[in-house]
Write a protein that holds these residues in place. Structure first.
Motif, short mmCIF file in Angstrom:
data_model
loop_
_atom_site.label_atom_id
_atom_site.label_comp_id
_atom_site.label_asym_id
_atom_site.label_seq_id
_atom_site.Cartn_x
_atom_site.Cartn_y
_atom_site.Cartn_z
N ALA A 50 5.26 -13.73 -2.53
CA ALA A 50 4.75 -13.74 -1.16
C ALA A 50 3.36 -13.12 -1.07
N GLY A 51 2.87 -12.57 -2.19
CA GLY A 51 1.55 -11.97 -2.19
C GLY A 51 1.48 -10.64 -1.46
N LEU A 52 2.60 -9.92 -1.42
CA LEU A 52 2.63 -8.61 -0.76
C LEU A 52 3.10 -7.53 -1.72
N LYS A 53 2.58 -6.33 -1.52
CA LYS A 53 3.07 -5.14 -2.21
C LYS A 53 4.18 -4.54 -1.35
N PRO A 54 5.03 -3.70 -1.94
CA PRO A 54 6.11 -3.11 -1.15
C PRO A 54 5.62 -2.34 0.08
N THR A 55 4.55 -1.58 -0.05
CA THR A 55 4.04 -0.84 1.10
C THR A 55 3.54 -1.79 2.18
N GLN A 56 2.88 -2.86 1.79
CA GLN A 56 2.40 -3.84 2.76
C GLN A 56 3.57 -4.49 3.51
N PHE A 57 4.63 -4.81 2.78
CA PHE A 57 5.80 -5.38 3.42
C PHE A 57 6.38 -4.40 4.43
N SER A 58 6.49 -3.13 4.05
CA SER A 58 7.04 -2.10 4.95
C SER A 58 6.17 -1.94 6.19
N VAL A 59 4.86 -1.99 6.02
CA VAL A 59 3.95 -1.87 7.16
C VAL A 59 4.14 -3.05 8.11
N LEU A 60 4.20 -4.26 7.55
CA LEU A 60 4.42 -5.43 8.41
C LEU A 60 5.76 -5.34 9.14
N LEU A 71 -0.76 5.35 15.43
CA LEU A 71 -0.82 5.18 13.98
C LEU A 71 -0.31 6.41 13.23
N THR A 72 -0.50 7.58 13.78
CA THR A 72 0.02 8.79 13.13
C THR A 72 1.55 8.73 13.09
N HIS A 73 2.15 8.33 14.20
CA HIS A 73 3.61 8.18 14.25
C HIS A 73 4.08 7.10 13.28
N LEU A 74 3.35 5.99 13.21
CA LEU A 74 3.71 4.92 12.29
C LEU A 74 3.65 5.43 10.84
N ALA A 75 2.61 6.16 10.51
CA ALA A 75 2.49 6.73 9.16
C ALA A 75 3.67 7.65 8.85
N GLU A 76 4.06 8.48 9.81
CA GLU A 76 5.21 9.36 9.62
C GLU A 76 6.48 8.56 9.42
N MET A 77 6.67 7.52 10.22
CA MET A 77 7.86 6.67 10.09
C MET A 77 7.94 6.06 8.69
N LEU A 78 6.81 5.66 8.16
CA LEU A 78 6.76 5.01 6.86
C LEU A 78 6.68 5.98 5.69
N GLU A 81 0.74 8.88 4.06
CA GLU A 81 -0.38 9.64 4.59
C GLU A 81 -1.12 8.71 5.54
N ARG A 82 -1.72 9.26 6.56
CA ARG A 82 -2.42 8.43 7.55
C ARG A 82 -3.52 7.60 6.88
N THR A 83 -4.23 8.19 5.93
CA THR A 83 -5.31 7.47 5.25
C THR A 83 -4.76 6.30 4.44
N SER A 84 -3.58 6.47 3.84
CA SER A 84 -2.96 5.37 3.09
C SER A 84 -2.57 4.24 4.03
N LEU A 85 -2.05 4.61 5.21
CA LEU A 85 -1.70 3.59 6.20
C LEU A 85 -2.95 2.84 6.64
N LEU A 86 -4.04 3.56 6.89
CA LEU A 86 -5.27 2.90 7.34
C LEU A 86 -5.79 1.92 6.29
N ARG A 87 -5.69 2.30 5.01
CA ARG A 87 -6.11 1.38 3.94
C ARG A 87 -5.23 0.13 3.93
#
Length: 157
Positions: A50-60, A71-78, A81-87
């Motif tokens: 599918a062309g996705l990494k596990p983290t990308q799938f979890s974010v989607l 976004l801070t809450h989303l990062a905590e849920m996942l 780190e907030r910077t990793s989520l932003l990337r």
């Protein structure tokens, strides 16, 4: 009996220093990192078509739920780190999978739909290996909750 490692005296010491040798077979950190690397590779293999990494799938998946406040809450849920989520968001956006407001685009929905059965197959394979899936999830949740708390400063005299 614990093994010991003898180090040669350094300029700071006139005697031999004896330290216990760690048993990595019994180290929770070592075992967890090793298991995490194996699990990550497992999910990467399953999601690759599918062309996705596990983290990308979890974010989607999390973005589709729309249950985060920001976004801070989303990062905590996942557990990111907030910077990793932003990337991850930037990468998904650059691929045309996310709109500027972080909603999935039609292409993002299609990619998620392609990845979902691949993820389910990965989940089923792990569950088959674990046996007691609910028990394993409970242990992971307990570790995350208990060890994931910020350390408290020691109380002074």
């Amino acid at each position: 009996m614990p093994k010991h490692h003898v180090t040669a005296p350094g300029p700071w010491c006139i005697c031999t220093r004896v330290t216990p040798e760690p048993d990595l077979r019994a180290c929770f950190g070592f075992r967890t990192r090793r298991a995490m690397r194996a699990l990550t590779r497992h999910y990467e293999r399953h999601l690759a078509p599918a062309g996705l990494k596990p983290t990308q799938f979890s974010v989607l998946a999390a973005l589709r739920l729309r249950c985060h406040r920001d976004l801070t809450h989303l990062a905590e849920m996942l557990g990111l780190e907030r910077t990793s989520l932003l990337r991850a968001l930037a990468t998904l956006g650059d691929a045309g999978l996310l709109a500027p407001d972080h909603a999935l685009t039609p292409a993002g929905e299609a990619r998620f739909a392609t990845a979902l059965p691949l993820w389910q197959a990965a989940q089923e394979a792990v569950a088959a290996e674990l046996g007691d899936q609910a028990g394993a999830i409970a242990i992971l949740e307990q570790l995350g909750e208990r060890l994931g708390r910020p350390a408290r400063a020691p109380k002074g005299p």
